[in-house]
Design a protein around this motif. Sequence first.
Motif: not given
Length: 54
Positions: A9-12
Amino acid sequence: MTKKPFTTRLDPPVLALAQQLAETERRSITSIIELALIEYAERRGIKVSAKEGK
């Protein structure tokens, strides 16, 4: 070398940056992340060997 899939998961904004770099360099987002990890390790004196991925 056999590559293993993984989920992350990556921050937008970070994902958008990776996508922008990938488009600019005509690479995949995965290859951008892989290259960033390798460069990060090498700057810290950790040699990354192609055999380590197996």
